[in-house]
Motif scaffolding. Sequence first.
Motif, mmCIF file in Angstrom:
data_model
loop_
_atom_site.group_PDB
_atom_site.id
_atom_site.type_symbol
_atom_site.label_atom_id
_atom_site.label_comp_id
_atom_site.label_asym_id
_atom_site.label_seq_id
_atom_site.Cartn_x
_atom_site.Cartn_y
_atom_site.Cartn_z
ATOM 1 N N LEU A 56 0.840 -1.185 0.000
ATOM 2 C CA LEU A 56 0.000 0.000 0.000
ATOM 3 C C LEU A 56 0.883 1.245 0.000
ATOM 4 O O LEU A 56 1.970 1.256 0.576
ATOM 5 C CB LEU A 56 -0.909 0.024 1.225
ATOM 6 C CG LEU A 56 -1.961 -1.084 1.343
ATOM 7 C CD1 LEU A 56 -2.811 -0.855 2.590
ATOM 8 C CD2 LEU A 56 -2.839 -1.154 0.108
ATOM 9 N N ILE A 57 0.384 2.295 -0.640
ATOM 10 C CA ILE A 57 1.094 3.562 -0.731
ATOM 11 C C ILE A 57 0.285 4.628 0.004
ATOM 12 O O ILE A 57 -0.921 4.753 -0.198
ATOM 13 C CB ILE A 57 1.313 3.992 -2.192
ATOM 14 C CG1 ILE A 57 2.030 2.890 -2.981
ATOM 15 C CG2 ILE A 57 2.086 5.305 -2.267
ATOM 16 C CD1 ILE A 57 3.417 2.560 -2.476
ATOM 17 N N ALA A 58 0.951 5.384 0.860
ATOM 18 C CA ALA A 58 0.279 6.447 1.614
ATOM 19 C C ALA A 58 0.657 7.811 1.066
ATOM 20 O O ALA A 58 1.807 8.039 0.664
ATOM 21 C CB ALA A 58 0.657 6.371 3.094
ATOM 22 N N ALA A 59 -0.315 8.712 1.046
ATOM 23 C CA ALA A 59 -0.045 10.125 0.803
ATOM 24 C C ALA A 59 0.215 10.769 2.155
ATOM 25 O O ALA A 59 -0.623 10.689 3.057
ATOM 26 C CB ALA A 59 -1.226 10.784 0.105
ATOM 27 N N VAL A 60 1.393 11.390 2.297
ATOM 28 C CA VAL A 60 1.845 11.869 3.606
ATOM 29 C C VAL A 60 2.298 13.320 3.501
ATOM 30 O O VAL A 60 3.274 13.621 2.802
ATOM 31 C CB VAL A 60 3.029 11.018 4.119
ATOM 32 C CG1 VAL A 60 3.426 11.447 5.521
ATOM 33 C CG2 VAL A 60 2.688 9.534 4.074
ATOM 34 N N PRO A 61 1.636 14.250 4.192
ATOM 35 C CA PRO A 61 2.139 15.631 4.251
ATOM 36 C C PRO A 61 3.400 15.694 5.107
ATOM 37 O O PRO A 61 3.432 15.152 6.208
ATOM 38 C CB PRO A 61 0.989 16.407 4.910
ATOM 39 C CG PRO A 61 -0.205 15.512 4.805
ATOM 40 C CD PRO A 61 0.333 14.114 4.851
ATOM 41 N N SER A 69 12.333 29.667 10.504
ATOM 42 C CA SER A 69 11.748 30.846 9.878
ATOM 43 C C SER A 69 10.252 30.655 9.698
ATOM 44 O O SER A 69 9.742 29.540 9.613
ATOM 45 C CB SER A 69 12.400 31.093 8.508
ATOM 46 O OG SER A 69 12.083 30.041 7.609
ATOM 47 N N GLY A 70 9.545 31.760 9.622
ATOM 48 C CA GLY A 70 8.096 31.716 9.459
ATOM 49 C C GLY A 70 7.670 32.101 8.060
ATOM 50 O O GLY A 70 6.532 32.523 7.846
ATOM 51 N N GLU A 71 8.570 32.010 7.109
ATOM 52 C CA GLU A 71 8.280 32.462 5.753
ATOM 53 C C GLU A 71 7.585 31.366 4.953
ATOM 54 O O GLU A 71 8.184 30.364 4.579
ATOM 55 C CB GLU A 71 9.578 32.860 5.043
ATOM 56 C CG GLU A 71 10.287 34.037 5.701
ATOM 57 C CD GLU A 71 11.541 34.419 4.952
ATOM 58 O OE1 GLU A 71 11.829 33.775 3.923
ATOM 59 O OE2 GLU A 71 12.245 35.347 5.394
ATOM 60 N N GLY A 72 6.302 31.578 4.691
ATOM 61 C CA GLY A 72 5.583 30.720 3.764
ATOM 62 C C GLY A 72 5.249 29.351 4.306
ATOM 63 O O GLY A 72 5.701 28.924 5.363
ATOM 64 N N ASN A 73 4.418 28.648 3.536
ATOM 65 C CA ASN A 73 4.003 27.295 3.861
ATOM 66 C C ASN A 73 4.947 26.315 3.178
ATOM 67 O O ASN A 73 5.011 26.277 1.950
ATOM 68 C CB ASN A 73 2.557 27.083 3.389
ATOM 69 C CG ASN A 73 2.007 25.741 3.828
ATOM 70 O OD1 ASN A 73 2.740 24.901 4.324
ATOM 71 N ND2 ASN A 73 0.731 25.550 3.645
ATOM 72 N N GLN A 74 5.687 25.555 3.956
ATOM 73 C CA GLN A 74 6.655 24.614 3.390
ATOM 74 C C GLN A 74 6.223 23.172 3.631
ATOM 75 O O GLN A 74 7.025 22.306 3.940
ATOM 76 C CB GLN A 74 8.042 24.889 3.971
ATOM 77 C CG GLN A 74 8.564 26.272 3.645
ATOM 78 C CD GLN A 74 9.992 26.477 4.111
ATOM 79 O OE1 GLN A 74 10.792 25.553 4.123
ATOM 80 N NE2 GLN A 74 10.320 27.702 4.488
ATOM 81 N N ILE A 75 4.922 22.934 3.507
ATOM 82 C CA ILE A 75 4.361 21.596 3.632
ATOM 83 C C ILE A 75 4.059 21.066 2.241
ATOM 84 O O ILE A 75 3.456 21.756 1.414
ATOM 85 C CB ILE A 75 3.070 21.604 4.469
ATOM 86 C CG1 ILE A 75 3.348 22.125 5.883
ATOM 87 C CG2 ILE A 75 2.460 20.202 4.527
ATOM 88 C CD1 ILE A 75 4.260 21.247 6.692
ATOM 89 N N VAL A 76 4.487 19.848 1.964
ATOM 90 C CA VAL A 76 4.213 19.216 0.680
ATOM 91 C C VAL A 76 3.796 17.767 0.936
ATOM 92 O O VAL A 76 4.197 17.169 1.944
ATOM 93 C CB VAL A 76 5.451 19.273 -0.244
ATOM 94 C CG1 VAL A 76 6.598 18.461 0.347
ATOM 95 C CG2 VAL A 76 5.126 18.793 -1.653
ATOM 96 N N THR A 77 2.985 17.216 0.078
ATOM 97 C CA THR A 77 2.548 15.826 0.221
ATOM 98 C C THR A 77 3.421 14.922 -0.630
ATOM 99 O O THR A 77 3.610 15.168 -1.835
ATOM 100 C CB THR A 77 1.076 15.674 -0.200
ATOM 101 O OG1 THR A 77 0.260 16.489 0.644
ATOM 102 C CG2 THR A 77 0.627 14.225 -0.072
ATOM 103 N N ILE A 78 3.960 13.883 -0.005
ATOM 104 C CA ILE A 78 4.787 12.914 -0.719
ATOM 105 C C ILE A 78 4.134 11.540 -0.624
ATOM 106 O O ILE A 78 3.195 11.332 0.147
ATOM 107 C CB ILE A 78 6.221 12.861 -0.150
ATOM 108 C CG1 ILE A 78 6.192 12.371 1.303
ATOM 109 C CG2 ILE A 78 6.897 14.211 -0.267
ATOM 110 C CD1 ILE A 78 7.591 12.176 1.894
ATOM 111 N N LEU A 79 4.631 10.604 -1.410
ATOM 112 C CA LEU A 79 4.136 9.236 -1.384
ATOM 113 C C LEU A 79 5.117 8.354 -0.612
ATOM 114 O O LEU A 79 6.330 8.484 -0.761
ATOM 115 C CB LEU A 79 3.961 8.696 -2.803
ATOM 116 C CG LEU A 79 2.998 9.481 -3.702
ATOM 117 C CD1 LEU A 79 2.869 8.804 -5.061
ATOM 118 C CD2 LEU A 79 1.645 9.636 -3.052
ATOM 119 N N ALA A 80 4.573 7.463 0.217
ATOM 120 C CA ALA A 80 5.410 6.590 1.045
ATOM 121 C C ALA A 80 4.962 5.139 0.892
ATOM 122 O O ALA A 80 3.781 4.825 1.036
ATOM 123 C CB ALA A 80 5.339 7.005 2.513
#
Length: 233
Positions: A56-61, A69-80
């Motif tokens: 099984l493959i999970a989508a993981v933020p 630093s507080g600059e911008g949203n640095q969250i991305v979803t990857i596959l695991a």
Amino acid sequence: RITGSRRFAAQSYDIARIRAIAKAFGATLNDVVLAISGGALRDYLLELNALPDQPLIAAVPVSLRQDDSGEGNQIVTILANLGTHVSDPARRIEIIKGSISESKQRLASMTPQEIMAYTALMFAPAGIHMMTGLAPAWQAFNVLISNVPGPKEPLYWNGARLRGIYPVSMPLDRLALNITILSYYDQLEFGLTACRRTMPSMQRMLAHIEEAIGKLEEAAHLQKATCNTMELV
């Protein structure tokens, strides 16, 4: 496809247990959370005689932030890769570590704009299948698993201590289970939301989560403990 029926199950675990496993395997807390989820999903699907040959493959933020630093949203979803095709919990966590590391290394070489384009390209085919069901080979992942940082100190209201925070998320068509984990002080709060008809007896996942933690502790030669609380709806 899912229906309007829902099942929610939640349970708290001592975060020290998870950190001890992470230290033993040279892994991150998120790696261990994924290994626990993968082990629980494997046992749940084995009970239903529905375990696929492929993992099984999970989508993981995940966070790409390297500083405070507080600059911008640095969250991305990857596959695991959840390693559900192997029975050995130690082997499973190594598969997960390698999968996460590979995904992060790929993204580390990209600019923020390239990351956005890459993510959109990766998820567009899966989105088409989720909406139409016409291209099952395009389904990029099977389950959503999010590990969200929460309050690091106990919270109170009018002198009453908040004992637990259980996250409730949304299942989607062809993604009938959503696993969200929230850290709170010295606990990890697992919240599982699923379609009750598509995933029969989903509450059994709680027992499988406890078993998966125990198997990782055994593989790491750690002393087993027990979970703190449990809620079912």
